[in-house]
Design a protein around this motif. Sequence first.
Motif, PDB file in Angstrom:
ATOM      1  N   VAL A 197      47.335  22.066  41.491  1.00 44.03           N
ATOM      2  CA  VAL A 197      47.541  22.766  42.764  1.00 44.03           C
ATOM      3  C   VAL A 197      47.005  24.192  42.684  1.00 44.03           C
ATOM      4  N   LEU A 198      47.321  24.894  41.606  1.00 44.68           N
ATOM      5  CA  LEU A 198      46.882  26.288  41.493  1.00 44.68           C
ATOM      6  C   LEU A 198      45.376  26.406  41.363  1.00 44.68           C
ATOM      7  N   THR A 199      44.737  25.522  40.590  1.00 45.92           N
ATOM      8  CA  THR A 199      43.279  25.601  40.463  1.00 45.92           C
ATOM      9  C   THR A 199      42.597  25.187  41.762  1.00 45.92           C
ATOM     10  N   SER A 200      43.186  24.263  42.509  1.00 46.14           N
ATOM     11  CA  SER A 200      42.618  23.884  43.805  1.00 46.14           C
ATOM     12  C   SER A 200      42.711  25.044  44.791  1.00 46.14           C
ATOM     13  N   MET A 201      43.822  25.750  44.780  1.00 46.82           N
ATOM     14  CA  MET A 201      43.984  26.892  45.676  1.00 46.82           C
ATOM     15  C   MET A 201      43.029  28.017  45.325  1.00 46.82           C
TER      16      MET A 201
END
Length: 55
Positions: free
Chosen positions: A16-20
Amino acid sequence: MTIFWALAIGTVASYVLTSMAGEPFVFTEVLILAGIFAVAAIVLAEFILPERKEE
């Protein structure tokens, strides 16, 4: 079981964090981070946190 949950939660959080952030998802970094979290959780549970006394 702690290692499994560290891996599962770490994978989801990292994805989730890398996608954001628009960064690529690197699974080896997730495994390293999950290993660190698992060791920290085991050390906290076994040595640092006081044991509960049942009344």
